[in-house]
Design an enzyme around this catalytic site. Structure first.
Site, short mmCIF file in Angstrom:
data_model
loop_
_atom_site.label_atom_id
_atom_site.label_comp_id
_atom_site.label_asym_id
_atom_site.label_seq_id
_atom_site.Cartn_x
_atom_site.Cartn_y
_atom_site.Cartn_z
N LYS A 9 35.08 47.38 10.05
CA LYS A 9 35.25 46.37 9.00
C LYS A 9 35.29 47.10 7.66
CE LYS A 9 31.42 44.54 10.72
NZ LYS A 9 31.91 43.21 11.01
N ARG A 10 35.66 46.41 6.59
CA ARG A 10 35.64 47.06 5.28
C ARG A 10 34.25 47.60 4.99
NH1 ARG A 10 40.29 46.83 1.84
NH2 ARG A 10 38.92 47.60 0.20
N THR A 36 35.46 38.33 11.87
CA THR A 36 36.38 38.04 12.96
C THR A 36 36.41 39.18 13.97
OG1 THR A 36 38.12 38.70 11.41
CG2 THR A 36 37.92 36.36 11.89
N HIS A 84 36.60 32.01 1.21
CA HIS A 84 36.30 33.07 2.19
C HIS A 84 35.14 33.96 1.79
CE1 HIS A 84 39.93 32.71 4.78
NE2 HIS A 84 40.45 32.22 3.67
N LYS A 121 27.64 44.44 4.19
CA LYS A 121 27.91 44.57 5.63
C LYS A 121 26.96 45.59 6.28
CE LYS A 121 32.86 43.50 5.05
NZ LYS A 121 33.17 42.30 5.85
N LYS A 136 36.70 39.23 18.28
CA LYS A 136 37.60 40.10 19.06
C LYS A 136 36.79 40.95 20.04
CE LYS A 136 40.48 40.16 15.02
NZ LYS A 136 40.66 40.81 13.71
C1 26W Z 1 39.74 39.14 -5.97
C2 26W Z 1 39.38 40.21 -5.00
C3 26W Z 1 39.15 39.69 -3.63
C4 26W Z 1 40.04 40.01 -2.63
C5 26W Z 1 39.84 39.53 -1.35
C6 26W Z 1 38.08 38.89 -3.36
C7 26W Z 1 37.88 38.40 -2.10
C8 26W Z 1 38.76 38.72 -1.09
C9 26W Z 1 38.59 38.16 0.29
C10 26W Z 1 38.15 36.73 0.20
C11 26W Z 1 37.65 38.97 1.10
C12 26W Z 1 37.75 38.64 2.57
O1 26W Z 1 38.60 39.17 3.24
N1 26W Z 1 36.83 37.81 3.08
C13 26W Z 1 36.65 37.72 4.50
O2 26W Z 1 37.42 36.67 5.04
C14 26W Z 1 37.34 36.66 6.46
C15 26W Z 1 38.27 35.58 6.96
O3 26W Z 1 37.78 34.33 6.63
C16 26W Z 1 35.91 36.44 6.93
O4 26W Z 1 35.88 36.54 8.32
C17 26W Z 1 35.00 37.49 6.31
O5 26W Z 1 33.65 37.19 6.63
C18 26W Z 1 35.18 37.52 4.81
O6 26W Z 1 34.43 38.59 4.24
#
Ligand code: 26W
Length: 812
Positions: free
Chosen positions: A534-535, A642, A348, A540, A646
């Site tokens: 978004k975060r 995402t 992701h 971003k 929406k």
């Molecule tokens: C280890 C810390 C950590 C925690 C969460 C690293 C990475 C994450 C996630 C992978 C971050 C995340 O939410 N990524 C998002 O995933 C969405 C669903 O696929 C995408 O639409 C977003 O672009 C992506 O940033």
């Protein structure tokens, strides 16, 4: 499900009385919420049980979606709707003098995830159930979810999210299905009397994993799947060994709180404990269930698929190996064959700082047996690859490197499928981030563009639009999303466009009222509602948005008489508590909001609203009211996004870089129906490669940029304590890592194009309609069908033919 309004009223009164022992008229919102949720849960329990039995009777293959995060949102309205009871319940409550809108506000929104990855997992759970696919969620029941965000003097403050303060009606504590997870201690192999190597453990910390099951209700199809969240407790037989609260801490802490960091890896021991806890409990419970099928172990991949949602649950691979070898006495080769056929992995993110790499020493002491297995997986991998690919590729793809366990490498090596979440993202994985693996295992790589559930994000969040669609194109789109394209036929229909405008205006008025209530800011519902939700992360580029707002402010001040289109800029974003720069951006946005919202020269022309505590429930209020969808990440950085899907589905026009799924949005709706700006991914790669980017030259050479950056530091924006300087420095001094200044000019131009188009309302509305009509491909139903067919090989098992049907596949 047949239930008349009168039956509902009778049954609901009984339900309420049995809970509270006084009549409904005297109930609070919270009590009504509990009673109604309990009523709905009672109602669905038969279908829940039947679904489980149906899958078992059909000997169905099941998929288990392992994810450290789920963001289901409020469930009362969603479950009532999916059960087909929404109208009856609304009417019944009405007759009792109650309102669902008020009652549902008493439900907590479980924040058991950080952002996109967690919400995607929940959209997927909804689609799995709605397609009658045997699909299970597996995760953690965090005692505290993602922090609640407050602003104090414009700064983010984090407050613990005690979401379980009131009982969680939806969950069922399932003590029948507990299992034990072991940590630490000593492990060795010993030959037993039958000649088997047996694994011996001593001095381990034993943790009881207790599952809490939550129904995932399919859309009017009698299917109810299961989301299983695990909670850590003291093993019953060891109670005595934990006499004090303090002594219980090492166990209770495991599922105490969600790590609030997304996209930033921190190698913390507790996080590793959480990951292994969830993985081990999940895999043990799968194997227990599998025994019911009565088929040989080697057939596990015919009955079970395990999906690894990002690398966080990648320990599934060694854990399944461990159980197959140590408990089921299979050979390494047999166990490996089963494991990699069973597991699949989604990546992701391409952010290097987000890739998990655990220190070997930590893994070895916390999970000695798991580490032994990882070492052996690695040894065999290296042995096999060295002669085929040589030193460079072999060492670059090894799992163990420089004292760390590279979890992405483990996930790729141990899975039969690796996918990205949008076309561009998957290409970048194959060409850059996982390039060497793509050379070794090209057949494993595939794309699965993300999707969203239209049930929550259109049917429920935007009832006005839903009704319009029903009236114009019939209700078929609800079961077959591709029917939405029929709406395109109305692009020149004046009446439809006017109705669309009226719906949007109504949604905007509701949001405007809400803004006034929670932010005490009056906004004009006729203004353009421009949304970035978004975060908060530098990639971003919320700060690009900010620079443009400042630019607009300065323009209006300089030339107040010119003809402007009023604009409301709306933000929702949490920053990771340790992410200083992101927090500084929050402060800057809040200060700019103070400045422009209170400047009498500005009036309605410009307003800035930064909502506190962005999450699923807030998104449901904001998205239907949006005119413009800001998707402005630096090209190549956002895996998919995402909120872009929406917002599009709710008729917002997208303002975007060609990043993540924006590329596909453009392909489906047509370039002329959104606003594209900025560097392409290819250009970003080239610019990085050239190493000659000079942000300071842009600052010094371009008037607009100069003026805006100065305004950040010269006192124009009140109340800043160095945050303006921090932004300035990152952009000028430290050479603007995410090319904000490089894209600024074309962003401003695109923003002007938006004003121009908005002045031409019929054209704006036509494009809005075309976006809605082109949003079908982003239905998570399609995404899930592709996962089911291509990766998991699981089938739909509908009980009555009422599954959502998928006739064609628009995103193939
Ligand atoms: C280890 C810390 C950590 C925690 C969460 C690293 C990475 C994450 C996630 C992978 C971050 C995340 O939410 N990524 C998002 O995933 C969405 C669903 O696929 C995408 O639409 C977003 O672009 C992506 O940033």
């Amino acid at each position: 499900m047949d239930l008349t309004v009168n039956e509902f009223i009778e049954q609901y009164k009984k339900q309420f009385q049995s809970l509270y022992a006084y009549p409904v008229e005297e109930g609070t919102d919270e009590q009504h919420y509990s009673a109604l949720a309990q009523f709905i849960k009672n109602h669905l329990s038969t279908y829940w049980k039947d679904t489980r039995e149906r899958y078992l009777d059909n000997s169905a293959k099941q998929v288990y979606y392992f994810s450290m995060e789920f963001l289901p949102g409020r469930q009362l309205r969603n479950n009532t709707y999916n059960l087909g009871l929404l109208d009856v319940v609304k009417e019944g409550l009405d007759e009792l003098g109650l309102s669902l809108d008020t009652i549902e506000e008493a439900e907590v929104d479980p924040a058991l995830g950080n952002g996109g990855l967690g919400r995607l997992a929940s959209c997927f759970m909804d689609s799995l159930a709605s397609l009658s696919i045997p699909g299970n969620g597996n995760g953690i029941r965090y005692r505290y979810g993602l922090f609640r965000q407050k602003f104090v003097d414009g700064y983010q403050v984090e407050v613990p999210e005690n979401w379980l303060r009131n009982r969680n009606i939806w969950e069922t504590r399932n003590t029948k299905s507990t299992c034990t997870v072991r940590f630490g201690g000593n492990v060795w192999l010993e030959k037993n009397q039958q000649g088997y190597m047996e694994t011996k453990y001593e001095d381990t910390l034993n943790v009881l994993a207790v599952p809490y099951d939550t129904p995932m209700v399919g859309y009017q199809n009698n299917t109810i799947n299961n989301l299983r969240l695990w909670s850590a407790e003291i093993p019953v037989e060891e109670e005595d060994q934990y006499p004090t609260l303090e002594s219980r801490e090492p166990i209770s802490e495991i599922t105490q709180v969600l790590y609030p960091d997304d996209s930033n890896y921190e190698g913390q021991l507790l996080r590793l404990k959480q990951e292994y806890f969830m993985v081990s409990a999940g895999v043990q419970s799968i194997l227990r269930h599998f025994r019911k099928y009565n088929v040989p172990r080697k057939n596990l991949p015919d009955k079970v698929a395990i999906h690894i949602n990002d690398t966080h649950p990648a320990l599934v691979i060694p854990e399944l190996m461990r159980l197959l070898m140590d408990d089921e006495h299979l050979s390494w080769e047999q166990a490996w064959e089963i494991t990699h056929k069973t597991c699949s992995y989604t990546n992701h993110t391409i952010l290097r700082e987000a890739l998990e790499k655990w220190p070997v020493d930590m893994m070895k002491s916390l999970l000695p047996r798991i580490y032994m297995i990882i070492e052996e997986i690695n040894r065999r991998f290296v042995e096999q690859m060295l002669p085929l690919y040589g030193e460079r590729i072999t060492w670059q793809t090894a799992i163990l490197q420089n004292g760390v366990v590279n979890m992405a490498h483990l996930a790729v090596i141990g899975s039969h499928s690796v996918n990205g979440v949008a076309k561009l993202h998957t290409e970048i994985l194959m060409e850059d981030v996982l390039k060497d693996f793509f050379e070794i295992y090209p057949e494993r790589f595939n794309n699965k563009t993300n999707g969203i559930t239209q049930r929550r994000w259109i049917h429920l969040a935007n009832p006005g639009l839903t009704k319009l669609l029903d009236n114009k194109i019939g209700e078929q789109w609800k079961r077959n999303p591709s029917e939405l394209k029929v709406f395109k036929g109305f692009e020149r229909d004046k009446e439809t466009l006017e109705q669309l405008a009226a719906i949007k205006l109504k949604n905007k008025k509701e949001l405007a009222d809400y803004i006034e209530k929670v932010k005490n800011v009056k906004v004009n519902p006729e203004a353009i509602f421009d949304v970035q939700i978004k975060r908060l992360h530098a990639y971003k580029r919320q700060h690009l948005n900010v620079l443009h707002i400042l630019h607009r402010y300065l323009e209006i001040k300089r030339n107040p008489k010119a003809d402007y289109v009023p604009r409301v800029f709306i933000f929702g974003a949490k920053a990771a508590p340790s992410y200083t720069y992101a927090k500084q951006i929050i402060k800057v946005i809040n200060s700019i909001a103070d400045l422009v919202n209170n400047d009498p020269d500005i009036g309605d022309l410009l307003k800035v609203v930064f909502f506190e505590n962005y999450g699923v429930s807030l998104a449901e209020k904001i998205i239907p009211a949006a005119d413009v969808s800001e998707q402005i990440s630096l090209a190549s950085m956002e895996a998919s996004g995402t909120s872009n899907m929406k917002l599009m589905a709710n008729g917002a026009l997208t303002l975007a870089t060609l990043d993540g799924a924006n590329v596909e949005i453009k392909d489906f709706v047509g370039e002329e129906n959104l606003f594209v700006f900025g560097l392409t991914s290819k250009e970003v790669y080239e610019l990085k490669g050239r190493q000659d980017y000079n942000a300071r030259a842009l600052y010094e050479g371009q008037d607009k940029i100069h003026a805006v950056l100065n305004a950040l530091t010269d006192g124009t924006v009140p109340g800043l304590q160095g945050e303006g300087h921090a932004l300035f420095d990152s952009l000028v001094q430290y050479n603007d890592e995410y090319f904000v200044l490089k894209d600024f000019e074309s962003y401003v131009t695109a923003q002007e194009d938006i004003d121009t188009l908005y002045r031409n309302q019929p054209e704006w509305l036509r494009k809005s309609l075309l976006n809605i009509a082109a949003s079908a491909p982003f239905s998570a139903d399609y995404t899930i069908k592709r996962y089911a067919d291509d990766i998991w090989k699981v089938k739909q098992h509908s009980s009555n033919g009422f599954a959502v049907t998928i006739l064609d596949e628009p995103l193939a």
